[in-house]
Design a protein around this motif. Structure first.
Motif, PDB file in Angstrom:
ATOM      1  N   TYR A 194       0.839  -1.209   0.000  1.00  0.00           N
ATOM      2  CA  TYR A 194       0.000   0.000   0.000  1.00  0.00           C
ATOM      3  C   TYR A 194       0.874   1.260   0.000  1.00  0.00           C
ATOM      4  N   ILE A 195       0.536   2.134  -0.904  1.00  0.00           N
ATOM      5  CA  ILE A 195       1.183   3.451  -0.945  1.00  0.00           C
ATOM      6  C   ILE A 195       0.077   4.493  -0.759  1.00  0.00           C
ATOM      7  N   ARG A 196       0.138   5.221   0.349  1.00  0.00           N
ATOM      8  CA  ARG A 196      -0.907   6.231   0.628  1.00  0.00           C
ATOM      9  C   ARG A 196      -0.298   7.622   0.552  1.00  0.00           C
ATOM     10  N   LEU A 197      -0.962   8.469  -0.213  1.00  0.00           N
ATOM     11  CA  LEU A 197      -0.498   9.843  -0.378  1.00  0.00           C
ATOM     12  C   LEU A 197      -1.146  10.748   0.668  1.00  0.00           C
ATOM     13  N   SER A 198      -0.358  11.603   1.240  1.00  0.00           N
ATOM     14  CA  SER A 198      -0.853  12.538   2.247  1.00  0.00           C
ATOM     15  C   SER A 198      -0.888  13.936   1.664  1.00  0.00           C
ATOM     16  N   LEU A 199      -1.453  14.869   2.424  1.00  0.00           N
ATOM     17  CA  LEU A 199      -1.493  16.261   2.002  1.00  0.00           C
ATOM     18  C   LEU A 199      -0.100  16.870   2.131  1.00  0.00           C
ATOM     19  N   LEU A 200       0.123  17.956   1.417  1.00  0.00           N
ATOM     20  CA  LEU A 200       1.443  18.578   1.373  1.00  0.00           C
ATOM     21  C   LEU A 200       1.711  19.418   2.619  1.00  0.00           C
ATOM     22  N   SER A 201       2.986  19.439   2.987  1.00  0.00           N
ATOM     23  CA  SER A 201       3.409  20.344   4.049  1.00  0.00           C
ATOM     24  C   SER A 201       3.610  21.733   3.459  1.00  0.00           C
ATOM     25  N   ARG A 202       3.972  22.680   4.298  1.00  0.00           N
ATOM     26  CA  ARG A 202       4.214  24.032   3.813  1.00  0.00           C
ATOM     27  C   ARG A 202       5.359  24.048   2.800  1.00  0.00           C
ATOM     28  N   ALA A 203       6.378  23.186   3.037  1.00  0.00           N
ATOM     29  CA  ALA A 203       7.494  23.130   2.103  1.00  0.00           C
ATOM     30  C   ALA A 203       7.037  22.616   0.745  1.00  0.00           C
ATOM     31  N   GLY A 204       6.146  21.619   0.749  1.00  0.00           N
ATOM     32  CA  GLY A 204       5.629  21.103  -0.516  1.00  0.00           C
ATOM     33  C   GLY A 204       4.794  22.128  -1.244  1.00  0.00           C
ATOM     34  N   ILE A 205       3.984  22.874  -0.485  1.00  0.00           N
ATOM     35  CA  ILE A 205       3.194  23.935  -1.103  1.00  0.00           C
ATOM     36  C   ILE A 205       4.109  24.974  -1.736  1.00  0.00           C
ATOM     37  N   SER A 206       5.147  25.346  -0.992  1.00  0.00           N
ATOM     38  CA  SER A 206       6.083  26.341  -1.505  1.00  0.00           C
ATOM     39  C   SER A 206       6.767  25.859  -2.770  1.00  0.00           C
ATOM     40  N   ALA A 207       7.080  24.553  -2.821  1.00  0.00           N
ATOM     41  CA  ALA A 207       7.765  24.024  -4.006  1.00  0.00           C
ATOM     42  C   ALA A 207       6.884  24.125  -5.245  1.00  0.00           C
ATOM     43  N   ILE A 208       5.599  23.778  -5.096  1.00  0.00           N
ATOM     44  CA  ILE A 208       4.684  23.858  -6.241  1.00  0.00           C
ATOM     45  C   ILE A 208       4.505  25.306  -6.682  1.00  0.00           C
ATOM     46  N   LEU A 209       4.323  26.198  -5.722  1.00  0.00           N
ATOM     47  CA  LEU A 209       4.134  27.599  -6.074  1.00  0.00           C
ATOM     48  C   LEU A 209       5.385  28.184  -6.718  1.00  0.00           C
ATOM     49  N   CYS A 210       6.543  27.742  -6.236  1.00  0.00           N
ATOM     50  CA  CYS A 210       7.788  28.239  -6.811  1.00  0.00           C
ATOM     51  C   CYS A 210       7.919  27.781  -8.258  1.00  0.00           C
ATOM     52  N   GLU A 211       7.599  26.525  -8.500  1.00  0.00           N
ATOM     53  CA  GLU A 211       7.685  25.980  -9.859  1.00  0.00           C
ATOM     54  C   GLU A 211       6.692  26.683 -10.787  1.00  0.00           C
ATOM     55  N   ARG A 212       5.526  27.093 -10.206  1.00  0.00           N
ATOM     56  CA  ARG A 212       4.469  27.686 -11.029  1.00  0.00           C
ATOM     57  C   ARG A 212       4.596  29.201 -11.146  1.00  0.00           C
ATOM     58  N   LEU A 213       4.944  29.851 -10.064  1.00  0.00           N
ATOM     59  CA  LEU A 213       4.916  31.310 -10.036  1.00  0.00           C
ATOM     60  C   LEU A 213       6.287  31.951 -10.105  1.00  0.00           C
ATOM     61  N   GLY A 214       7.325  31.214  -9.756  1.00  0.00           N
ATOM     62  CA  GLY A 214       8.672  31.778  -9.775  1.00  0.00           C
ATOM     63  C   GLY A 214       8.819  32.867  -8.734  1.00  0.00           C
ATOM     64  N   HIS A 215       9.157  34.081  -9.176  1.00  0.00           N
ATOM     65  CA  HIS A 215       9.416  35.194  -8.247  1.00  0.00           C
ATOM     66  C   HIS A 215       8.162  35.602  -7.493  1.00  0.00           C
ATOM     67  N   GLY A 216       6.968  35.202  -7.982  1.00  0.00           N
ATOM     68  CA  GLY A 216       5.734  35.570  -7.291  1.00  0.00           C
ATOM     69  C   GLY A 216       5.458  34.739  -6.065  1.00  0.00           C
TER      70      GLY A 216
END
Length: 940
Positions: A194-216
């Motif tokens: 079993y592989i269960r996915l959990s919700l993202l931490s603040r660091a994970g959120i920041s990583a997605i936003l950084c990849e998407r928004l860059g300097h924003g």
């Protein structure tokens, strides 16, 4: 797609595929809440495999859940099966579909022989392929697989341990599986990973936003995203899309960042969580902060444990916390994406659940009014709704939430079934409407008129109708209702109380109508029957006004009126008694008291949704201010009264504020403006009530001031005829005798004038001297011999100064100046003129000032600064205290009065005056120079 915080899961999944080459099958289940990125993880893992794998894949859909073997068809439709096996597979699938069709409607977990044969041959195809290369069987979103395909997949699972196959099933959290045997068997096997996915931490959120928004990707944006999404990857990406679309303006708060992408993502997340979870989320959104699992369960007609599981499922998505929705933006998104019909049905169910649980009426009513028709009014199960809506409307009206109260009553009217009940609701609606437009309120009552004339007579409704019809000038219809009301009962019970109270009100408000019904009756004396607290208050206030108008009021009644004004605030039920009490105070020469209470009611009541109430109170405030000689205030209030309601809304009662406005302009020396006001049309029905008396009197004063004494006399005498006929002959209402005496004096009938003034004084001598008595004394002086006038006017001055009417005081002082001048007493005349000028300036009576400036008079001395001592000619050597004492003495104040005003002893006043006399070289008060004519009001 960039995946944040999923590298470990991706590696584990790739490792499973790599281990299949050893000859042993593997089974993996990838799970997690909706929106956690399960499908993206699977794609990332498969696309990056380092070993060759023959991939058999299928994606399940809710729309194809009823297609037999739909998932199996997808698995064997790919190129990995090989062209040589394609025809065989097609034939097998056809046979399997036929078996599935034959077994339609059966829920047996067992496979029949025919199905087993087809499954065996399909499995042999997989075995043959795996002999050449490892096989990957991947099924995404397996919870939407058809039941027949799941039976075949179980067949494959049981035989996979010796075959080079990696079976990966992607499932989301759900309430109830379509084919429970499939999940049960998976959970029983020890070789399932079993592989269960959990919700993202603040660091994970920041990583997605950084990849998407860059300097924003600022810290504020990350915090906002975490606050509103809870780390759900689907929502995080939607949040980033909304922020990106709003660039370069990067939002700081979570609510500012939410847009269409986020709202659609919320709906998608809920749909992926299952229909039950979506419905639970909608109920949770509608309930708001008051939601709890038990309430959600009762609304959805499920047990508390099931409700707990549903809410737990929503918490897993990050949309919901233990306290409700994570953020208002999430709740708003759920509501925005809920179809109107669905929302209406849920709100009606919530209303019933809340009603059964004993929730307050306003809470229940807020759900009943959410849509035009949220429930079936013909269904007897909804008979409870109308009383709830009416109760909530009454509470909302008491708190001045008029739009909400109106919505409740309109919904109640739509839901009511009986004619009497609908009529009662229309009456309540009309009372609300009267806050803003009495004429529109009457339009609401048109159906009630038909209801009453059809024979289903209700005394309380008729009483309301009579009041509205009279104000609108429809007096003939009001009389007809009054005649019908007269024979509705035997003189006892609630109907009798309503009739008696109406008769009492008619006698003091529209006595012409009351007398036209029964010229000899005094209906206020014969009312019987039980009554509410509001009716009791109305009765006491009306009785007091009747007593004042009849000349029988005493201090006890006045005290009761003040107590009522102190206790009650303005509502539909108290407005009438409070305005009646204020009128009684005005007519009883308690203008200062009435003025204070008018100001308190206007300031202490939320009248934002009640312009008509404000207009009525402003009219009374204008009357009170006028009788205190406060002309600017009186004009301001009269203007507010006339602009607060249209002439149509004032109806027959417009005579009162219009009369006050005319009298103010006459007193201010602007007869042309007063004439313009009198050109406004006034309904003929106005003259059947008190408002008509005020209007006739004001018109007479205008005629008198514009040199038409005969026309003025006619109006004043008409007032006298009416007040005597209506048994309300009190000078506090309209001083018609003194006014008529002035007109008679103008046309040379002094004897008749003196007789009228004497009658006026005789009616006033029984009570303590007040404003009306002072006015009568001033008029008596005007028709007396010249040598008698100064003494009579001195008495009038004392009375008027004590009563507080600055304008009448100024008029009397002007008359005193004229009287002394006529006797050749120039110094006394100048002294009286100085006092008159100060009084006239203080109240804005500019018309009087023209009489006080004879030709050749020099310019007026500039006024002293506010709060300072008034300047005295030749008084440069006086100290500030001496100047104040000298100025007040010049105005005629006694030493005791000066001491009280300046808060000093009489002895100190005498010492100051001694020094003043010495410095100014005078020997008595009469020789003191006149102070600044614009003496500060505070010193008067």
């Amino acid at each position: 797609m960039f995946l944040a915080e999923r590298s470990g899961e991706t590696s584990r999944l790739r490792q499973v595929f790599s281990e299949v080459g050893g000859g042993r099958g593997r089974i993996v289940v990838v799970g997690g809440p909706a929106g956690s990125g399960r499908t993206a993880l699977l794609k990332e893992a498969v696309d990056g495999l380092a070993v060759p794998v023959a991939l058999l894949s299928a994606h399940c859909s809710r729309a194809e859940q009823n297609l037999p073997l739909g998932v199996i068809r997808q698995l064997f439709a790919g190129p990995a099966v090989g062209a040589d096996r394609a025809r065989q597979v097609a034939d097998l699938l056809r046979r399997g579909a036929e078996e599935a069709g034959a077994a339609a409607g059966e829920e047996s977990a067992h496979m029949g022989p025919a199905d087993a044969a087809v499954a065996e041959e399909l499995w042999s195809v997989v075995v043959d392929v795996s002999a050449r290369t490892p096989v990957g069987i991947v099924v995404d979103d397996i919870r939407h697989a058809d039941a027949h395909s799941l039976k075949y997949l179980l067949y494959f699972i049981r035989r996979s341990h010796t075959v080079r196959t990696a079976m990966v099933f992607v499932e989301s959290d759900e309430m109830l599986p379509v084919y429970p045997l499939f999940q049960d068997e998976l959970h029983q096997r020890t070789d399932v990973h079993y592989i269960r996915l959990s919700l993202l931490s603040r660091a994970g959120i920041s990583a997605i936003l950084c990849e998407r928004l860059g300097h924003g990707n600022s810290s504020a944006v990350v915090d906002s995203c975490a606050e509103v999404t809870g780390g759900n990857p689907l929502l995080v990406r939607a949040f980033a899309a909304d922020v990106e679309s709003n660039a370069p303006a990067v939002p700081v708060s979570a609510g500012e960042a939410v847009g269409d992408a986020f709202r659609q993502a919320v709906t998608l997340c809920l749909r992926r969580s299952g229909a039950e979870a979506l419905e639970a989320a909608r109920v949770l959104a509608l309930l708001g902060e008051g939601a709890d699992p038990a309430l959600v369960g009762r609304t959805l007609d499920i047990g508390p444990r099931t409700a707990d599981r549903l809410l737990g499922l929503l918490r897993g998505t990050g949309l919901v916390t233990d306290d409700g929705f994570r953020h208002p933006a999430v709740r708003a998104a759920v509501l925005a994406q809920t179809p109107e019909a669905v929302r209406t049905g849920l709100e009606s169910r919530i209303a019933r659940v809340l009603y059964d649980s004993g929730a307050p009426s306003p809470v229940v009513a807020s759900y009943l009014t959410a849509a035009p028709a949220p429930f079936d009014v013909a269904d007897e199960r909804w008979t409870w709704a109308v009383p709830v809506l009416r109760d909530a409307a009454e509470l909302a009206a008491a708190e001045n939430r008029v739009p909400q109260a109106t919505a409740y009553l309109e919904q109640a009217h739509r839901a009511a079934s009986g004619g009497c009940e609908r009529a009662a609701i229309l009456v309540a609606l009309a009372r609300l409407q009267r806050r803003s437009s009495p004429r529109a309120a009457l339009r609401r009552l048109d159906p009630v008129v038909g209801h009453l004339t059809a024979g289903r007579f209700d005394a309380a409704h008729a009483a309301v109708m009579v009041r509205c019809l009279l104000q609108d000038g429809r007096h003939d219809e009001a009389r007809e209702l009054l005649r019908r009301l007269d024979g509705t009962d035997d003189g006892h019970g609630p109907a009798a109380a309503a009739k008696g109270l109406l008769g009492l009100w008619l006698a003091v408000s529209y006595p012409g109508v009351a007398r036209s019904i029964d010229p000899d009756a005094a209906p206020w004396q014969h009312a019987r029957g039980p009554e509410s607290d509001g009716d009791a208050l109305r009765r006491r206030a009306t009785r007091l006004l009747a007593a004042v108008l009849g000349g029988t009021a005493d201090e006890r009644g006045i005290h009761e009126a003040e107590q009522a004004l102190r206790i009650y605030h303005v509502t539909e039920h108290t407005l009438e008694p409070l305005t009646l009490a204020l009128s009684a105070l005005v007519y009883a020469d308690r203008a200062a008291t009435a003025s204070a209470w008018c100001a308190a009611l206007l300031a202490g009541t939320d009248l934002a949704h009640a312009p008509a109430w404000r207009a009525q109170l402003s009219s009374l405030a204008a009357q009170a201010a006028l009788r205190q000689g406060m002309l600017p205030d009186a004009e301001r209030f009269a203007t507010a009264a006339l602009s607060g309601m249209t002439a149509g809304d004032w109806g027959a009662e417009i005579g009162t504020p219009l009369a006050t406005a005319v009298l103010v302009r006459l007193a201010a020396g602007r007869p042309d403006d007063a004439g313009t006001l009198l050109q406004r049309p006034v309904p003929a029905e106005t003259h059947e009530g008190r408002a008509g008396l005020h209007y006739r009197y004001a018109r007479g004063r205008y005629c008198l001031q514009t040199a038409r004494p005969h026309a003025a006399l006619r109006d004043f005498l008409d007032c006298g005829v009416l007040v005597q006929r209506w048994r309300m002959d009190t000078p506090g209402l309209v001083p018609w005798r003194t006014a008529a005496a002035e007109a008679l004096a103008r046309i040379g009938e002094a004897t008749r004038a003196r007789r009228l003034v004497s009658e006026e004084l005789d009616t006033l001598r029984a009570a303590p001297p007040g404003r009306s008595y002072g006015v009568a004394l001033r008029t008596l002086a005007a028709v007396s011999r010249p040598e008698q006038r100064p003494e009579i006017l001195r008495q009038a001055v004392d009375v008027l100064r004590a009563s507080g009417d600055r304008y009448e005081l100024a008029r009397t002082l002007v008359d005193a100046a004229d009287a002394h001048e006529a006797l050749g007493e120039s110094k006394r005349a100048r002294y009286a003129a100085r006092r008159a000028r100060g009084a006239a300036e203080s109240c804005g009576a500019h018309g009087l000032l023209a009489r006080l400036r004879p030709p050749g008079t020099g310019p007026v001395t500039p006024a002293a600064a506010d709060g300072g001592a008034p300047a005295l000619p030749g008084g440069a050597e006086l100290s500030g205290a001496e100047s104040k004492v000298a100025a007040l003495a010049a105005l005629g104040y006694s030493n005791r009065d000066i001491g009280r005003k300046l808060h000093i002893t009489v002895s100190t006043v005498e010492q100051h005056l001694t020094r003043v006399y010495r410095k100014l070289n005078v020997s008595r008060r009469q020789d003191l120079p006149a102070p600044d004519p614009r003496l500060p009001v505070a010193l008067l």
